[in-house]
Design a protein around this motif. Structure first.
Motif, mmCIF file in Angstrom:
data_model
loop_
_atom_site.group_PDB
_atom_site.id
_atom_site.type_symbol
_atom_site.label_atom_id
_atom_site.label_comp_id
_atom_site.label_asym_id
_atom_site.label_seq_id
_atom_site.Cartn_x
_atom_site.Cartn_y
_atom_site.Cartn_z
ATOM 1 N N ASP A 160 0.824 -1.198 0.000
ATOM 2 C CA ASP A 160 0.000 0.000 0.000
ATOM 3 C C ASP A 160 0.862 1.254 0.000
ATOM 4 N N GLY A 222 1.941 4.180 -5.556
ATOM 5 C CA GLY A 222 1.238 2.910 -5.549
ATOM 6 C C GLY A 222 1.778 1.932 -6.563
ATOM 7 N N GLY A 289 -3.155 0.910 -5.024
ATOM 8 C CA GLY A 289 -2.593 0.030 -4.022
ATOM 9 C C GLY A 289 -3.574 -1.054 -3.689
ATOM 10 N N ALA A 292 -7.128 -0.476 -2.130
ATOM 11 C CA ALA A 292 -7.530 0.914 -2.269
ATOM 12 C C ALA A 292 -8.758 1.021 -3.138
ATOM 13 N N TYR A 445 -4.441 -2.563 -9.135
ATOM 14 C CA TYR A 445 -3.701 -1.577 -8.361
ATOM 15 C C TYR A 445 -4.286 -0.188 -8.468
ATOM 16 N N GLY A 447 -7.335 0.292 -7.912
ATOM 17 C CA GLY A 447 -8.312 0.276 -6.833
ATOM 18 C C GLY A 447 -9.737 0.540 -7.265
#
Length: 480
Positions: A160, A222, A289, A292, A445, A447
């Motif tokens: 993260d 991220g 992340g 996220a 990633y 999110g």
């Protein structure tokens, strides 16, 4: 101190360095194409071996025994890493190598600065040397600590992004302090400070401040931006080496470092263009992340996701004439590249046109998917870049997405505010059928949810990439 070859004409060393530089350039040229990349790596390695070998024999800086031991230990460690590190762990290894290069440059420049101050005295020290040492220390320390943080993120130690109050202002402030310390170093040199301590101490202070900057530089970024970060840190390591070349008055270091730095910046630009983001956005407006975002996923997926099985996908492949396979980081984690390659080979033997659609930022470092597929002996001719493959999706019977998420997310084209807004993605949804292999509906990633998974022509093959693709291979074999 003279070495074994020091009795030769002085021009000999320059000629050897020139030959090494030419080998670096030829090797880099070969690295631009997958088919010749292995040969280019060998040529570049030969150039480095020549440069290191001649330098060791020409300048007997340490005893031959110590130098031989250092080369032996370093070579053994490098060989062990090359043989033992899995291809899936290559991104973090590359990140660590970037850091070691930057750290080595900073230490070498510092050692040379101490040596020159002790030999000629501060009043005779060139401002060029002290200035180059300051640049080396700043870039090298940032590269070392930033790369260690990046390697930790890539290895999953802390994926993260870590945000902190006024982070951009803090980074700019710390960078300003580092620059001021560097100016103090150069200023004291030009004024000819009598004591070695006041001149050399700012250098170590510079390393300390730059190390903090390196950590602050990377921790907010991220995982979606990791390919860009790796390319940028690679460029930094090259610049640090080139600056060290000015400190040592070593032409081969200047040539090699400049080549690495230039190619790294070019690659960084390509990565940013592939994400439709500027480098400023990557560094100061980081996003993404694991875990996220993801808000609104239930609204996107609920009642619209259709799961499938290896048996059903095998039946679809039996009637397909054109298949595109899109690899992603999930394929790397599951180490499914060999199963994917076997499936592609079986389809090819049955007369099915099979190609791989590879997004420039798929995976965790530039070229990650290409390396994995090459390891599985996938022909280079079957690997297609985004610009080449996108126009062909509308003529494709089936697309198999294995482990990719953000790079096949149509949200990029929706016009709505999004971390991937405007990012060029693979238009897999234009194919007749899309089969997506993922462990779950978890976001990538960036999110955010992926509407592709809920489209009418999309089927979800849930499960571990290697297990599911191998099951698909077995089912397809049985139906031939």
């Amino acid at each position: 101190m003279g070495g074994i070859l020091s009795g030769l004409p002085p021009e000999t060393l320059s000629v050897v360095y020139l030959v090494s530089g030419v080998l670096f350039i030829l090797g880099l040229r070969k690295l631009t194409h997958p088919r010749t990349a292995e040969r280019g790596n060998v040529i570049s390695a030969a150039g480095m071996a020549l440069a290191v070998g001649v330098t060791v024999l020409w300048f007997e800086i340490l005893s031959p025994f110590v130098l031989a031991a250092a080369l032996l230990v370093g070579g053994a460690v490098g060989t062990w890493l090359a043989l033992s590190v899995e291809t899936t762990d290559m991104p973090q290894l590359v990140g660590a190598f970037n850091g070691f290069g930057g750290g080595a440059s900073a230490l070498v420049a510092g050692a040379e600065l101490v040596d020159q101050v002790g030999t000629v005295g501060p009043s005779e020290l060139s401002a060029t040397v002290s200035g180059a040492a300051a640049v080396t220390g700043l870039i090298g320390a940032v590269t070392f600590c930033g790369s260690l943080v990046a390697a930790g993120k890539l290895h999953g130690i802390y994926e993260d992004p870590i945000h902190y109050p006024a982070q951009n202002g803090v980074k700019v402030g710390v960078a300003g302090v580092a620059v001021l310390v560097g100016i103090v170093l150069v200023t004291q040199s030009s004024l000819g400070v009598v004591s070695m301590g006041p001149l050399v101490e700012p250098y170590w202070a510079l390393l300390a401040v730059a190390s903090i900057l390196g950590v602050l530089f990377v921790i907010p970024i991220g995982g979606a931006d990791m390919p860009v970060v790796i390319a940028l840190l690679n460029a930094f390591s090259g610049l640090a080496a080139a600056a060290t070349g000015f400190v040592l008055n070593n032409s081969v270091l200047i040539i090699a470092g400049t080549l690495v730095g230039a190619s790294g910046f070019i690659l960084t630009t390509i990565m940013c263009d592939s994400m439709n983001r500027s480098l400023t956005d990557v560094l100061f407006r980081a996003y993404g992340g694991p875990g996220a975002g993801g808000d609104g996923a239930d609204d996107v997926y609920e009642g619209n996701v259709v799961s499938t099985s290896p048996e059903e996908v095998a039946m679809l492949l039996e009637t397909a004439r054109r298949v595109v396979i899109v690899p992603g980081y999930g394929m790397a984690v599951g180490q499914a590249q060999h199963a994917v390659a076997e499936l592609a080979q079986l389809l090819d033997e049955d007369g099915v046109e099979v190609v791989f659609g590879i997004h420039p930022v798929a995976g965790r470092m530039p070229g990650h998917m290409n390396v994995l597929l090459a390891e599985a002996n996938v022909p280079y001719e079957q690997m297609r870049e985004l610009s080449d493959i996108n126009p062909a999706f509308s003529r494709t019977d089936l697309v198999l997405v294995t482990g990719a998420n953000d790079v096949v997310n149509p949200t990029a084209y929706s016009g709505e505010p999004s971390p991937i807004a405007g990012m060029p993605v693979l238009n897999v949804w234009e194919a007749e059928t899309v089969v997506v292999n993922k462990r779950s509906l978890s976001p990538g990633y960036a999110g955010i949810p992926n509407p592709l998974f809920a489209m009418d022509n999309a089927l979800m093959l849930f499960g571990d990439a290697r297990e599911e693709i191998q099951a698909l291979v077995n089912e397809y074999k049985g139906s031939r």
